[in-house]
Motif scaffolding. Structure first.
Motif, PDB file in Angstrom:
ATOM      1  N   GLY A  55       0.779  -1.220   0.000  1.00  0.00           N
ATOM      2  CA  GLY A  55       0.000   0.000   0.000  1.00  0.00           C
ATOM      3  C   GLY A  55       0.816   1.276   0.000  1.00  0.00           C
ATOM      4  N   ILE A  56       2.130   1.155  -0.105  1.00  0.00           N
ATOM      5  CA  ILE A  56       3.032   2.296  -0.060  1.00  0.00           C
ATOM      6  C   ILE A  56       3.873   2.309  -1.331  1.00  0.00           C
ATOM      7  CG2 ILE A  56       5.097   3.199   1.102  1.00  0.00           C
ATOM      8  CD1 ILE A  56       3.851   2.377   3.740  1.00  0.00           C
ATOM      9  N   GLY A  57       4.159   3.511  -1.827  1.00  0.00           N
ATOM     10  CA  GLY A  57       4.998   3.608  -3.009  1.00  0.00           C
ATOM     11  C   GLY A  57       4.347   2.947  -4.208  1.00  0.00           C
ATOM     12  N   LEU A  58       5.049   1.980  -4.789  1.00  0.00           N
ATOM     13  CA  LEU A  58       4.570   1.282  -5.983  1.00  0.00           C
ATOM     14  C   LEU A  58       3.952  -0.084  -5.677  1.00  0.00           C
ATOM     15  CD1 LEU A  58       7.579   2.135  -8.339  1.00  0.00           C
ATOM     16  CD2 LEU A  58       5.299   3.165  -8.363  1.00  0.00           C
ATOM     17  N   SER A  59       3.816  -0.428  -4.390  1.00  0.00           N
ATOM     18  CA  SER A  59       3.204  -1.699  -4.012  1.00  0.00           C
ATOM     19  C   SER A  59       1.716  -1.512  -3.767  1.00  0.00           C
ATOM     20  CB  SER A  59       3.861  -2.263  -2.746  1.00  0.00           C
ATOM     21  OG  SER A  59       5.185  -2.685  -2.994  1.00  0.00           O
ATOM     22  N   SER A  60       0.947  -2.553  -4.082  1.00  0.00           N
ATOM     23  CA  SER A  60      -0.492  -2.513  -3.829  1.00  0.00           C
ATOM     24  C   SER A  60      -0.787  -3.158  -2.479  1.00  0.00           C
ATOM     25  CB  SER A  60      -1.246  -3.238  -4.942  1.00  0.00           C
ATOM     26  OG  SER A  60      -0.971  -4.634  -4.911  1.00  0.00           O
ATOM     27  N   GLY A  61      -2.052  -3.149  -2.105  1.00  0.00           N
ATOM     28  CA  GLY A  61      -2.445  -3.762  -0.845  1.00  0.00           C
ATOM     29  C   GLY A  61      -2.788  -2.719   0.193  1.00  0.00           C
ATOM     30  N   THR A  62      -2.967  -3.192   1.411  1.00  0.00           N
ATOM     31  CA  THR A  62      -3.370  -2.321   2.521  1.00  0.00           C
ATOM     32  C   THR A  62      -2.149  -1.833   3.268  1.00  0.00           C
ATOM     33  OG1 THR A  62      -5.436  -3.570   2.760  1.00  0.00           O
ATOM     34  CG2 THR A  62      -4.752  -2.176   4.617  1.00  0.00           C
ATOM     35  N   LYS A  63      -2.000  -0.523   3.379  1.00  0.00           N
ATOM     36  CA  LYS A  63      -0.829   0.023   4.066  1.00  0.00           C
ATOM     37  C   LYS A  63      -0.999  -0.066   5.577  1.00  0.00           C
ATOM     38  CE  LYS A  63      -2.281   4.913   3.656  1.00  0.00           C
ATOM     39  NZ  LYS A  63      -3.480   4.667   2.829  1.00  0.00           N
ATOM     40  N   SER A  64       0.121  -0.218   6.255  1.00  0.00           N
ATOM     41  CA  SER A  64       0.130  -0.337   7.706  1.00  0.00           C
ATOM     42  C   SER A  64       1.459   0.184   8.230  1.00  0.00           C
ATOM     43  CB  SER A  64      -0.057  -1.800   8.129  1.00  0.00           C
ATOM     44  OG  SER A  64       0.128  -1.965   9.521  1.00  0.00           O
ATOM     45  N   MET A  65       1.446   0.723   9.443  1.00  0.00           N
ATOM     46  CA  MET A  65       2.693   1.089  10.100  1.00  0.00           C
ATOM     47  C   MET A  65       2.950   0.197  11.306  1.00  0.00           C
ATOM     48  SD  MET A  65       4.106   4.942  10.838  1.00  0.00           S
ATOM     49  CE  MET A  65       3.474   5.467   9.256  1.00  0.00           C
ATOM     50  N   ASN A  66       2.258  -0.914  11.357  1.00  0.00           N
ATOM     51  CA  ASN A  66       2.509  -1.911  12.386  1.00  0.00           C
ATOM     52  C   ASN A  66       3.701  -2.758  11.942  1.00  0.00           C
ATOM     53  OD1 ASN A  66       2.506  -4.342  13.905  1.00  0.00           O
ATOM     54  ND2 ASN A  66       0.351  -4.031  14.421  1.00  0.00           N
ATOM     55  N   PRO A  67       4.783  -2.799  12.707  1.00  0.00           N
ATOM     56  CA  PRO A  67       5.966  -3.551  12.274  1.00  0.00           C
ATOM     57  C   PRO A  67       5.687  -5.018  11.963  1.00  0.00           C
ATOM     58  CG  PRO A  67       6.522  -2.160  14.139  1.00  0.00           C
ATOM     59  CD  PRO A  67       5.028  -2.088  13.989  1.00  0.00           C
ATOM     60  N   VAL A  68       4.687  -5.611  12.603  1.00  0.00           N
ATOM     61  CA  VAL A  68       4.347  -7.009  12.322  1.00  0.00           C
ATOM     62  C   VAL A  68       3.818  -7.148  10.899  1.00  0.00           C
ATOM     63  CG1 VAL A  68       2.878  -8.948  12.970  1.00  0.00           C
ATOM     64  CG2 VAL A  68       3.917  -7.517  14.748  1.00  0.00           C
ATOM     65  N   ASP A  69       2.927  -6.231  10.501  1.00  0.00           N
ATOM     66  CA  ASP A  69       2.404  -6.259   9.137  1.00  0.00           C
ATOM     67  C   ASP A  69       3.507  -5.983   8.123  1.00  0.00           C
ATOM     68  OD1 ASP A  69      -0.154  -6.685  10.171  1.00  0.00           O
ATOM     69  OD2 ASP A  69      -0.619  -4.533  10.221  1.00  0.00           O
ATOM     70  N   MET A  70       4.373  -5.036   8.435  1.00  0.00           N
ATOM     71  CA  MET A  70       5.454  -4.672   7.525  1.00  0.00           C
ATOM     72  C   MET A  70       6.459  -5.815   7.392  1.00  0.00           C
ATOM     73  SD  MET A  70       5.762  -0.848   9.098  1.00  0.00           S
ATOM     74  CE  MET A  70       6.626   0.088   7.842  1.00  0.00           C
ATOM     75  N   ALA A  71       6.659  -6.538   8.481  1.00  0.00           N
ATOM     76  CA  ALA A  71       7.552  -7.693   8.428  1.00  0.00           C
ATOM     77  C   ALA A  71       6.974  -8.789   7.543  1.00  0.00           C
ATOM     78  CB  ALA A  71       7.799  -8.227   9.841  1.00  0.00           C
ATOM     79  N   GLN A  72       5.661  -8.880   7.493  1.00  0.00           N
ATOM     80  CA  GLN A  72       5.046  -9.863   6.605  1.00  0.00           C
ATOM     81  C   GLN A  72       5.361  -9.547   5.148  1.00  0.00           C
ATOM     82  OE1 GLN A  72       3.181 -12.684   7.841  1.00  0.00           O
ATOM     83  NE2 GLN A  72       3.829 -13.249   5.764  1.00  0.00           N
ATOM     84  N   ASP A  73       5.411  -8.259   4.812  1.00  0.00           N
ATOM     85  CA  ASP A  73       5.791  -7.874   3.453  1.00  0.00           C
ATOM     86  C   ASP A  73       7.194  -8.370   3.122  1.00  0.00           C
ATOM     87  OD1 ASP A  73       3.397  -6.524   2.977  1.00  0.00           O
ATOM     88  OD2 ASP A  73       4.175  -4.634   3.749  1.00  0.00           O
ATOM     89  N   ALA A  74       8.132  -8.124   4.038  1.00  0.00           N
ATOM     90  CA  ALA A  74       9.509  -8.561   3.797  1.00  0.00           C
ATOM     91  C   ALA A  74       9.590 -10.080   3.698  1.00  0.00           C
ATOM     92  CB  ALA A  74      10.421  -8.047   4.909  1.00  0.00           C
ATOM     93  N   SER A  75       8.901 -10.771   4.577  1.00  0.00           N
ATOM     94  CA  SER A  75       8.914 -12.234   4.559  1.00  0.00           C
ATOM     95  C   SER A  75       8.306 -12.781   3.276  1.00  0.00           C
ATOM     96  CB  SER A  75       8.156 -12.788   5.768  1.00  0.00           C
ATOM     97  OG  SER A  75       8.803 -12.454   6.981  1.00  0.00           O
ATOM     98  N   ASP A  76       7.192 -12.176   2.848  1.00  0.00           N
ATOM     99  CA  ASP A  76       6.552 -12.630   1.615  1.00  0.00           C
ATOM    100  C   ASP A  76       7.429 -12.355   0.402  1.00  0.00           C
ATOM    101  OD1 ASP A  76       4.401 -13.536   3.052  1.00  0.00           O
ATOM    102  OD2 ASP A  76       3.093 -11.838   2.573  1.00  0.00           O
ATOM    103  N   LEU A  77       8.147 -11.249   0.410  1.00  0.00           N
ATOM    104  CA  LEU A  77       9.065 -10.954  -0.690  1.00  0.00           C
ATOM    105  C   LEU A  77      10.188 -11.978  -0.742  1.00  0.00           C
ATOM    106  CD1 LEU A  77       9.888  -8.944  -2.961  1.00  0.00           C
ATOM    107  CD2 LEU A  77      11.285  -7.782  -1.236  1.00  0.00           C
ATOM    108  N   ILE A  78      10.739 -12.321   0.405  1.00  0.00           N
ATOM    109  CA  ILE A  78      11.795 -13.335   0.474  1.00  0.00           C
ATOM    110  C   ILE A  78      11.290 -14.658  -0.087  1.00  0.00           C
ATOM    111  CG2 ILE A  78      13.138 -14.740   2.079  1.00  0.00           C
ATOM    112  CD1 ILE A  78      13.383 -12.189   3.838  1.00  0.00           C
ATOM    113  N   ASP A  79      10.076 -15.038   0.294  1.00  0.00           N
ATOM    114  CA  ASP A  79       9.500 -16.291  -0.204  1.00  0.00           C
ATOM    115  C   ASP A  79       9.223 -16.219  -1.701  1.00  0.00           C
ATOM    116  OD1 ASP A  79       9.562 -17.547   2.263  1.00  0.00           O
ATOM    117  OD2 ASP A  79       7.502 -16.994   2.783  1.00  0.00           O
TER     118      ASP A  79
END
Length: 322
Positions: free
Chosen positions: A102-126
Motif C-alpha cells: 500500500g506504499i509507493g509502488l506496491s499494492s495492498g493495505t498500508k500499515s505502520m505496524n511492524p508485524v504487518d510490515m515484516a510480513q511484506d519482507a517475509s513474503d518478498l523473500i518467499d
C-alpha cells in the motif's frame, strides 16, 4: 575516524579506530566505480512480484548474498542513498529494496505496524525464493527486520540493524525535535540534516548535502511518497517509552545464535544508540558499530565505509549453529 565500540554493562569501553581511506576501503571505492550505470542504484529498474493477493514492488542490484533492506518511517525504495546501495553491491551483495504494501509502488493495505510490515519482507523473500538472506532495516525498518529475523530464521543468516531501537523499555528516549520535524510534508536539506545527520558537525552537514544530491539523482520511476497525514497519525506527537514493546523479540535476541550488528551514530535523536549499549551484555551475538559526530543515518554520512563493514561482518562472523 570511525569508532567501533564494544561496551559491557558497566560502561567500560574498548575502541578500535579505522581510517576510512585505508587500502581496504580504497579498493572498495574502486569496485564501486567499476559498477556499470546499467546496474547502479540510480538506474535500477522497478520490478514486481505477486504475493498473497497484492503486488510488491522492488529493485535489485548486484550479485551474491541477498540483503533485503526494510525502509524507515515515511520510507519507500527511494530513501536509500544510491552510494550506499552501490557500495553494498560492490561488497558482494545482491541488494534488494522494496515498498511495503500500500506504499509507493506496491499494492495492498498500508500499515505502520511492524508485524504487518515484516510480513511484506517475509513474503518478498518467499516470492523471490531467496536463501541465506541478510535482513537489514533502518529505523522503523530495523524493528521490521528484528521480527523477520525471528519469524523467518530458516532463510535468514544475519541481521544488520541501522539507527533503530531494541525491544522493550529504553534508557534514553527520542528527542521531541524528531516528532516536530518528522511530520513536515516536504523535507528541506535543513530538515534532512536534523533528522539523519549531526547539525553540530560541519563534516556531517557537508555529508548531508552530498547525500541529498545523490538521492535526487534518480529522475524516472520513483515511488510515490508516503502520505504525510497518515504517517503523522501513526507516529504520535511526543516521545513514548517503549517504542517497540515486543517482549518475545527481546527474548529471541537474548537467546539467538544468529549474528546481529547494529550501526548507529553517537547522536541519534530518534533512536539513541545508548539503548543498545545498555543491552549489550545480555545479547550474546550483538556487535555495535558507532560513528562519532553522526546522527540517525550513518549509512548516508559514510556510505562506502558502512557498506564495507557490513560486508566484513557477513563474511567473517560465523553463521548460526544448527
Amino acid at each position: 575516524m570511525h569508532e567501533i565500540s564494544n561496551r559491557n554493562t558497566k560502561g567500560d569501553t574498548a575502541s578500535l579506530f579505522i581510517d576510512p581511506y585505508n587500502d581496504f576501503l580504497s579498493a572498495a571505492e574502486l569496485s564501486i566505480q567499476e559498477i556499470s550505470m546499467s546496474t547502479s542504484a540510480v538506474n535500477s529498474p522497478n520490478q514486481t512480484v505477486e504475493s498473497k493477493g497484492r503486488t510488491l514492488a522492488y529493485r535489485s542490484i548486484g550479485e551474491g548474498r541477498p540483503i533485503v533492506l526494510c525502509a524507515r518511517f515515511r520510507g519507500t525504495m527511494d530513501i536509500w542513498d544510491p552510494a550506499f546501495l552501490d557500495a553494498l553491491a560492490a561488497n558482494g551483495f545482491r541488494v534488494i529494496s522494496f515498498d511495503y504494501s500500500g506504499i509507493g509502488l506496491s499494492s495492498g493495505t498500508k500499515s505502520m505496524n511492524p508485524v504487518d510490515m515484516a510480513q511484506d519482507a517475509s513474503d518478498l523473500i518467499d516470492a523471490l525464493d531467496l536463501q541465506d538472506v541478510v535482513i537489514s532495516g533502518w529505523s522503523l525498518g530495523g524493528m521490521v527486520a528484528q521480527i523477520v529475523m525471528a519469524a523467518h530464521a530458516q532463510r535468514v543468516t544475519h541481521a544488520i540493524l541501522i539507527g533503530t531501537t531494541p525491544p522493550g523499555p529504553m534508557v534514553k528516549a527520542s528527542e521531541q525535535l524528531f516528532y516536530d520535524t518528522a511530520v513536515i510534508p516536504d523535507y528541506t536539506i535543513e530538515h534532512e540534516t536534523i533528522l539523519f545527520f549531526e547539525p553540530a558537525s560541519a563534516s556531517s552537514r557537508a555529508a548531508a548535502l552530498r547525500s541529498s544530491a545523490r538521492l535526487a539523482a534518480r529522475s524516472e520511476g520513483r515511488s510515490p511518497p508516503v502520505p504525510v497525514a497518515w504517517a503523522a497519525e501513526n507516529l504520535g506527537n511526543k516521545p513514548s517509552n517503549p517504542v517497540f514493546p515486543a517482549d518475545a523479540i527481546l527474548e529471541m535476541l537474548k537467546h539467538t545464535t544468529m549474528p546481529v550488528l547494529h550501526i548507529g551514530g553517537d547522536h541519534d535523536i530518534i533512536f539513541p544508540v545508548e539503548n543498545w549499549y545498555a543491552l549489550s551484555g545480555q545479547l550474546p551475538t550483538l556487535q555495535l558499530l558507532t560513528y562519532p559526530s553522526a546522527g540517525h543515518g550513518p549509512q548516508h554520512q559514510y556510505p562506502e565505509a558502512v557498506a564495507a563493514y557490513m560486508g566484513i561482518f557477513v563474511r567473517t562472523t560465523p553463521l548460526p549453529m544448527t
